[in-house]
Design a protein around this motif. Structure first.
Motif, PDB file in Angstrom:
ATOM      1  N   ASN A  10       0.800  -1.220   0.000  1.00 16.02           N
ATOM      2  CA  ASN A  10       0.000   0.000   0.000  1.00 16.02           C
ATOM      3  C   ASN A  10       0.838   1.278   0.000  1.00 16.02           C
ATOM      4  N   ILE A  11       1.681   1.436  -0.985  1.00 20.87           N
ATOM      5  CA  ILE A  11       2.437   2.678  -1.070  1.00 20.87           C
ATOM      6  C   ILE A  11       1.545   3.818  -1.546  1.00 20.87           C
ATOM      7  N   ILE A  12       0.379   3.462  -2.108  1.00 17.91           N
ATOM      8  CA  ILE A  12      -0.583   4.474  -2.557  1.00 17.91           C
ATOM      9  C   ILE A  12      -1.979   4.118  -2.068  1.00 17.91           C
ATOM     10  N   SER A  13      -2.698   5.114  -1.605  1.00 16.49           N
ATOM     11  CA  SER A  13      -4.128   4.983  -1.344  1.00 16.49           C
ATOM     12  C   SER A  13      -4.860   5.671  -2.486  1.00 16.49           C
ATOM     13  N   VAL A  14      -5.681   4.929  -3.197  1.00 16.65           N
ATOM     14  CA  VAL A  14      -6.487   5.508  -4.278  1.00 16.65           C
ATOM     15  C   VAL A  14      -7.851   5.858  -3.691  1.00 16.65           C
ATOM     16  N   LEU A  15      -8.121   7.137  -3.584  1.00 22.33           N
ATOM     17  CA  LEU A  15      -9.362   7.609  -2.984  1.00 22.33           C
ATOM     18  C   LEU A  15     -10.428   7.795  -4.057  1.00 22.33           C
ATOM     19  N   MET A  16     -11.571   7.168  -3.860  1.00 21.28           N
ATOM     20  CA  MET A  16     -12.665   7.278  -4.813  1.00 21.28           C
ATOM     21  C   MET A  16     -13.937   7.661  -4.076  1.00 21.28           C
ATOM     22  N   ASN A  17     -14.461   8.850  -4.379  1.00 14.44           N
ATOM     23  CA  ASN A  17     -15.724   9.297  -3.807  1.00 14.44           C
ATOM     24  C   ASN A  17     -16.851   8.973  -4.773  1.00 14.44           C
ATOM     25  N   CYS A  18     -17.922   8.411  -4.259  1.00 16.69           N
ATOM     26  CA  CYS A  18     -18.994   7.932  -5.139  1.00 16.69           C
ATOM     27  C   CYS A  18     -20.364   8.368  -4.651  1.00 16.69           C
ATOM     28  N   TYR A  19     -21.113   8.981  -5.550  1.00 16.35           N
ATOM     29  CA  TYR A  19     -22.534   9.228  -5.308  1.00 16.35           C
ATOM     30  C   TYR A  19     -23.280   8.819  -6.580  1.00 16.35           C
ATOM     31  N   ASN A  20     -23.945   7.677  -6.501  1.00 17.22           N
ATOM     32  CA  ASN A  20     -24.702   7.135  -7.642  1.00 17.22           C
ATOM     33  C   ASN A  20     -23.855   7.104  -8.914  1.00 17.22           C
ATOM     34  N   GLY A  21     -22.708   6.466  -8.817  1.00 14.38           N
ATOM     35  CA  GLY A  21     -21.776   6.457  -9.934  1.00 14.38           C
ATOM     36  C   GLY A  21     -21.714   5.162 -10.710  1.00 14.38           C
ATOM     37  N   GLU A  22     -22.760   4.344 -10.655  1.00 18.75           N
ATOM     38  CA  GLU A  22     -22.692   3.012 -11.251  1.00 18.75           C
ATOM     39  C   GLU A  22     -22.546   3.017 -12.778  1.00 18.75           C
ATOM     40  N   LEU A  23     -22.937   4.108 -13.448  1.00 21.29           N
ATOM     41  CA  LEU A  23     -22.929   4.124 -14.905  1.00 21.29           C
ATOM     42  C   LEU A  23     -21.545   3.854 -15.487  1.00 21.29           C
ATOM     43  N   TYR A  24     -20.521   4.477 -14.918  1.00 24.23           N
ATOM     44  CA  TYR A  24     -19.163   4.326 -15.448  1.00 24.23           C
ATOM     45  C   TYR A  24     -18.221   3.616 -14.484  1.00 24.23           C
ATOM     46  N   LEU A  25     -18.700   3.283 -13.305  1.00 21.59           N
ATOM     47  CA  LEU A  25     -17.827   2.773 -12.257  1.00 21.59           C
ATOM     48  C   LEU A  25     -17.079   1.508 -12.662  1.00 21.59           C
ATOM     49  N   ARG A  26     -17.754   0.592 -13.313  1.00 18.85           N
ATOM     50  CA  ARG A  26     -17.112  -0.674 -13.688  1.00 18.85           C
ATOM     51  C   ARG A  26     -15.911  -0.416 -14.611  1.00 18.85           C
ATOM     52  N   GLU A  27     -16.068   0.478 -15.557  1.00 21.53           N
ATOM     53  CA  GLU A  27     -14.979   0.810 -16.474  1.00 21.53           C
ATOM     54  C   GLU A  27     -13.821   1.473 -15.724  1.00 21.53           C
ATOM     55  N   THR A  28     -14.163   2.336 -14.786  1.00 20.89           N
ATOM     56  CA  THR A  28     -13.139   3.009 -13.975  1.00 20.89           C
ATOM     57  C   THR A  28     -12.360   2.009 -13.139  1.00 20.89           C
ATOM     58  N   LEU A  29     -13.062   1.083 -12.499  1.00 19.30           N
ATOM     59  CA  LEU A  29     -12.400   0.082 -11.663  1.00 19.30           C
ATOM     60  C   LEU A  29     -11.537  -0.865 -12.490  1.00 19.30           C
ATOM     61  N   LYS A  30     -11.961  -1.156 -13.706  1.00 18.54           N
ATOM     62  CA  LYS A  30     -11.143  -2.008 -14.574  1.00 18.54           C
ATOM     63  C   LYS A  30      -9.810  -1.334 -14.902  1.00 18.54           C
ATOM     64  N   SER A  31      -9.848  -0.011 -15.083  1.00 19.80           N
ATOM     65  CA  SER A  31      -8.599   0.708 -15.360  1.00 19.80           C
ATOM     66  C   SER A  31      -7.682   0.687 -14.142  1.00 19.80           C
ATOM     67  N   LEU A  32      -8.269   0.644 -12.976  1.00 24.71           N
ATOM     68  CA  LEU A  32      -7.480   0.550 -11.742  1.00 24.71           C
ATOM     69  C   LEU A  32      -6.935  -0.861 -11.565  1.00 24.71           C
ATOM     70  N   GLU A  33      -7.727  -1.841 -11.933  1.00 23.24           N
ATOM     71  CA  GLU A  33      -7.325  -3.248 -11.831  1.00 23.24           C
ATOM     72  C   GLU A  33      -6.138  -3.549 -12.741  1.00 23.24           C
ATOM     73  N   ARG A  34      -6.035  -2.855 -13.877  1.00 16.66           N
ATOM     74  CA  ARG A  34      -4.981  -3.113 -14.860  1.00 16.66           C
ATOM     75  C   ARG A  34      -3.650  -2.425 -14.538  1.00 16.66           C
ATOM     76  N   GLN A  35      -3.581  -1.681 -13.469  1.00 15.52           N
ATOM     77  CA  GLN A  35      -2.378  -0.907 -13.172  1.00 15.52           C
ATOM     78  C   GLN A  35      -1.129  -1.776 -13.042  1.00 15.52           C
ATOM     79  N   THR A  36      -0.029  -1.297 -13.585  1.00 16.87           N
ATOM     80  CA  THR A  36       1.240  -2.018 -13.447  1.00 16.87           C
ATOM     81  C   THR A  36       1.742  -1.962 -12.015  1.00 16.87           C
ATOM     82  N   LEU A  37       1.451  -0.886 -11.312  1.00 18.30           N
ATOM     83  CA  LEU A  37       1.787  -0.789  -9.894  1.00 18.30           C
ATOM     84  C   LEU A  37       0.619  -1.375  -9.102  1.00 18.30           C
TER      85      LEU A  37
END
Length: 312
Positions: A10-37
């Motif tokens: 955990n050298i980085i904390s990725v902060l994500m604030n969400c209010y009814n964000g389901e429309l694009y959230l899955r795509e956003t999380l996939k980009s986070l899942e693919r990180q080289t770090l």
């Protein structure tokens, strides 16, 4: 990635604030899942959502810290709560509709850890609601490092979702996002941080920022009111800086007047807006041109649209 980095948790904390964000959230999380770090935690603040946002988290195997709020609060408050729950030395902020490049975390981490910087930030690409590329926003201070306070007063160019923050420095200086702000919280936050630390601007694209109808794109009068409040507070907190950087402060207040004119035009008050632009036109050729553009409504609308999509 080197061995030392692999063994660090955990050298980085990725902060994500969400209010009814389901429309694009899955795509956003996939980009986070693919990180080289991979050494990061996801601090997810659910701001009393009524949709299925939180359920989407179950599809991913993140080192997750979920904070569920019992009522909907301002964006400034939500970000403040999120920062307080981050445990890593560095913090990045990714909103639920934006997308990281595959190496964004690595680029941000490498840059900020190269010196004792309070923050670092890179360029952003613009995408539309469908994910199509529609432009770019380049930081005007790209490639520079050092004391950015004066620079940011003259031209604030930090994309919050393209930045990384040193948690040790903000804790040492008691800096966090303010609960007073609903839409310009990053302007207030980074100026206060720039007053006590150095920074580095990265000459690389690190985030895809989605443009669509949302709070950030419909701030209305909040944009100028909150920026004006941030500058007034900054003057009170740093009186010596105000004396030293008086010209830059004045430039920042004139930009607020420009935002006021933008708002007035958006509600049909063209005469008032032109008067305001005329008063600041003697200080900067850009305001002179904007005053001239305001005399011709179609030209003003074209320039504003073009300026936002190709902002530099």
């Amino acid at each position: 990635m080197n061995k030392e980095l692999k063994e660090t948790k955990n050298i980085i904390s990725v902060l994500m604030n969400c209010y009814n964000g389901e429309l694009y959230l899955r795509e956003t999380l996939k980009s986070l899942e693919r990180q080289t770090l991979k050494n990061f935690e996801l601090v997810f603040v659910d701001n009393f959502s009524s949709d299925g946002s939180v359920n989407i988290l179950n599809e991913f195997d993140f080192n997750l810290k979920l904070i569920s709020l019992s009522e909907n609060v301002s964006l400034g408050t939500a970000r403040k709560i999120g920062v307080e729950n981050c445990s890593s030395k560095y913090i990045t902020i990714l909103d639920t509709d934006d997308i990281y490049n595959i190496d964004s975390l690595q680029i941000l981490y490498t840059s900020i850890s190269s010196g004792n910087y309070g923050f670092a930030y890179g360029h952003q690409k613009l995408i539309d609601a469908n994910g199509k590329s529609i432009g770019k926003i380049n930081n005007i201070y790209a490639g520079l490092s050092g004391f950015f306070f004066d620079k940011l007063l003259r031209q604030f160019d930090i994309p919050l979702v393209g930045s990384i923050i040193n948690r040790d420095i903000i804790n040492e200086n008691n800096i966090n996002f303010s609960e007073k702000f609903k839409g310009s919280e990053e302007f207030d936050f980074f100026l206060r941080l720039a007053a006590v630390s150095s920074a580095i601007s990265i000459d690389e694209y690190v985030v895809n920022y989605r443009l669509h109808q949302s709070l950030s794109s419909s701030l209305g009068e909040l944009k100028y009111k909150e920026r004006e409040l941030a500058l007034i507070n900054l003057k009170k907190e740093n009186p010596r800086y105000y004396i030293k950087f008086r010209n830059s402060f004045n430039n920042a207040f004139r930009r607020v007047e420009y935002y006021k004119a933008q708002y007035e035009i958006s509600v049909g008050k063209w005469s008032s807006a032109r008067t305001r632009l005329f008063k600041i036109s003697i200080y900067d050729i850009r305001y002179t041109l904007l005053f001239i553009f305001s005399l011709f409504k179609p030209v003003w609308k074209f320039v504003q649209k073009k300026k936002y999509k190709s902002h530099v």
